[in-house]
Design an enzyme around this catalytic site. Sequence first.
Site, PDB file in Angstrom:
ATOM      1  N   ARG A  88      23.721  48.102  -3.170  1.00 49.52           N
ATOM      2  CA  ARG A  88      23.300  48.642  -4.466  1.00 49.52           C
ATOM      3  C   ARG A  88      21.805  48.416  -4.718  1.00 49.52           C
ATOM      4  O   ARG A  88      21.237  49.036  -5.616  1.00 49.52           O
ATOM      5  CB  ARG A  88      24.096  47.974  -5.586  1.00 49.52           C
ATOM      6  CG  ARG A  88      25.576  48.261  -5.525  1.00 49.52           C
ATOM      7  CD  ARG A  88      26.321  47.592  -6.661  1.00 49.52           C
ATOM      8  NE  ARG A  88      27.308  48.504  -7.206  1.00 49.52           N
ATOM      9  CZ  ARG A  88      27.734  48.501  -8.449  1.00 49.52           C
ATOM     10  NH1 ARG A  88      27.275  47.626  -9.317  1.00 49.52           N
ATOM     11  NH2 ARG A  88      28.629  49.363  -8.863  1.00 49.52           N
TER      12      ARG A  88
ATOM     13  N   GLU B 239      22.513  43.774  -9.295  1.00 47.69           N
ATOM     14  CA  GLU B 239      22.003  43.504  -7.945  1.00 47.69           C
ATOM     15  C   GLU B 239      20.568  43.979  -7.762  1.00 47.69           C
ATOM     16  O   GLU B 239      19.771  43.311  -7.092  1.00 47.69           O
ATOM     17  CB  GLU B 239      22.912  44.176  -6.906  1.00 47.69           C
ATOM     18  CG  GLU B 239      24.318  43.598  -6.832  1.00 47.69           C
ATOM     19  CD  GLU B 239      25.292  44.217  -7.831  1.00 47.69           C
ATOM     20  OE1 GLU B 239      26.480  43.845  -7.813  1.00 47.69           O
ATOM     21  OE2 GLU B 239      24.858  45.084  -8.632  1.00 47.69           O
TER      22      GLU B 239
ATOM     23  N   LYS C 261      40.872  36.704 -20.911  1.00 49.29           N
ATOM     24  CA  LYS C 261      41.336  36.684 -19.522  1.00 49.29           C
ATOM     25  C   LYS C 261      42.471  35.669 -19.389  1.00 49.29           C
ATOM     26  O   LYS C 261      42.401  34.567 -19.922  1.00 49.29           O
ATOM     27  CB  LYS C 261      40.202  36.328 -18.565  1.00 49.29           C
ATOM     28  CG  LYS C 261      39.168  37.405 -18.412  1.00 49.29           C
ATOM     29  CD  LYS C 261      38.217  37.144 -17.258  1.00 49.29           C
ATOM     30  CE  LYS C 261      38.770  37.672 -15.961  1.00 49.29           C
ATOM     31  NZ  LYS C 261      37.756  37.721 -14.886  1.00 49.29           N
TER      32      LYS C 261
END
Length: 630
Positions: A396, A368, A283
């Site tokens: 979710r 989640e 990243k």
Amino acid sequence: MKYPLLETIQSPADLRRLPRSELKRLAAELRDFVLQSVSQTGGHLSSNLGTVELTIALHYVFNTPHDRLVWDVGHQTYPHKILTGRRDRMPTLRQLGGMSGFPRRDESEYDTFGTAHSSTSISAALGMALASRLKGEERKAVAIIGDGAMTAGMAFEALNNAGDPHAVGAADLLVILNDNDMSISPPVGALNKYFARLMSGRFYAAAREGAKQVLKAAPPLLELARRIEEHAKGMLAPATIFEEFGFNYVGPIDGHDLDALIPTLENLRNLKGPQFLHIVTKKGYGYKLAEADPVAYHGPGKFDPQEGLKKTSGGKPTFTQVFGQWLCDMAERDERLVGITPAMREGSGMVEFEQRFPKRYFDVGIAEQHAVTFAAGLACEGLKPVVAIYSTFLQRAYDQLIHDVAIQKLPVVFALDRAGIVGADGATHMGAFDIAYLRCIPHMSVLTPADEDECRQMLYTAFRQDHPVAVRYPRGTGVGVEVRKEMVELPFGKGEVRRQGRRIAILAFGTLLYPALQAAEALDATVANMRFVKPLDTALVEELARTHDALVTVEEGCVMGGAGSAVAEALHAAGLTTPVLMLGLKDEFVEHGDPARLLALQGLDAAGIERSIRQRFGAKLQLVWPAANQ
């Protein structure tokens, strides 16, 4: 011309006409263009700097848009957008009427599947691959999954299905794991450790170094071995979990090395059945400041690339910061408190909590559903879980919310950040539905603080209950109310009248109390800070209905099934026929843009509230307001 090669690329077809020797120069120009563009508009940076070479290689090898690229975690697709004819629109990124920060099917034929949440790419690409086969079409389907998305159960459900020849007939599907050792926050979980072991296994490292020693005297053979190595690493490592799912596993290879990526993708393109390519990227690659701190540069605002991000201090605290401070203060007071986040430590304001209470902090990754049931298990044993989760992400885990928490009446606190309009991230991140989807669940309470101090007190009030409670609060700052250090339990299910007026009563839920008060000054209306959607203060609702000609409900959530509906239901149950005007988010997905502007477009700023009341009740009730306000 600052980007002489990039500016010749209007579509992937132009890219595919380039000689391979030019692609490294294109990558350098593309990376700089992403950096310069995002520094001018704000947006996601670290993840996009990390996908430059991968994006070039994919569009170079595959015949897009005929071949389908399905991106997971859509915030890594800026290079994709730039190479697919949208370079000139980058100055409009995430602005009202401008280009979305995520893939959108209605924006480009190259955006084959809309995504902003995670872990959906394998399922969608599998569906596309099988659709192509059923339709007799020759096309490839590629799922690019990364940024921690592989930790979600849905990704493994899709792998399980895709690799079963009896279920789907061994679909021609390529899954690319963009393994950057990160989601938004630092990596967590056993799967991340598995990837690390896979890449650093002693057997693979020893075999690789041994081959180099044997071949170093013959450079041409060494180069040949290097190229073969990129295609054969899976042979040197123990069988992977992905092979157990029925995939042909290749990798890991360097995701920033075009000389490795392109021939590998070319080989995989011609193979039948489910293929899995594991690439390793970094990243923030190519921009040292982002490489050093990819979290800070995940979603920066405007900044100077030469100077980097500047640390700011002072100013009003955000609601997220209010939550984070309360969480630490409450943890000091009550050792039963545990904090849970699904991979959103920074976004949910839990950095200090993790540092101060590491044994009571749990980042479960992008999972989640697991987060909610995990909290339920903790609550069963007498602990007091606080689940910090965005409103739109809790959707979710709705099944778990009902079956694992609410039915068992477990005392879990849900701190719902990003409730209401969120701005630049658009419809996928908009917290529009939580009031409607929560208030219909038995045992569940829903609290809507109007300002920063009330948020702190409501979190404390929620924590004191013996049943599930959600406290919803918006992104960003409030009106600037001073936050008291003390914590006071509010009367549960009771609102308060904040302004006494006549004929019209405005019932405000949450931070729209303050624009409602502004509108009320022009209308001489009564204003109630309702505080609780559930349990609703029905006594206050009935009193206001009996003493006023009309009621107006105001909420930063969807009107359908929202707090206004709760008020109408209460009036009906009491046999009252006082007319009600319900103001809230319209029956539409709110697009990306400046939050204040979006709120105004929804008619939920002070002027909009006043205008709606005048239009609805001015003539019907023959109301007369001061001439200055006409």
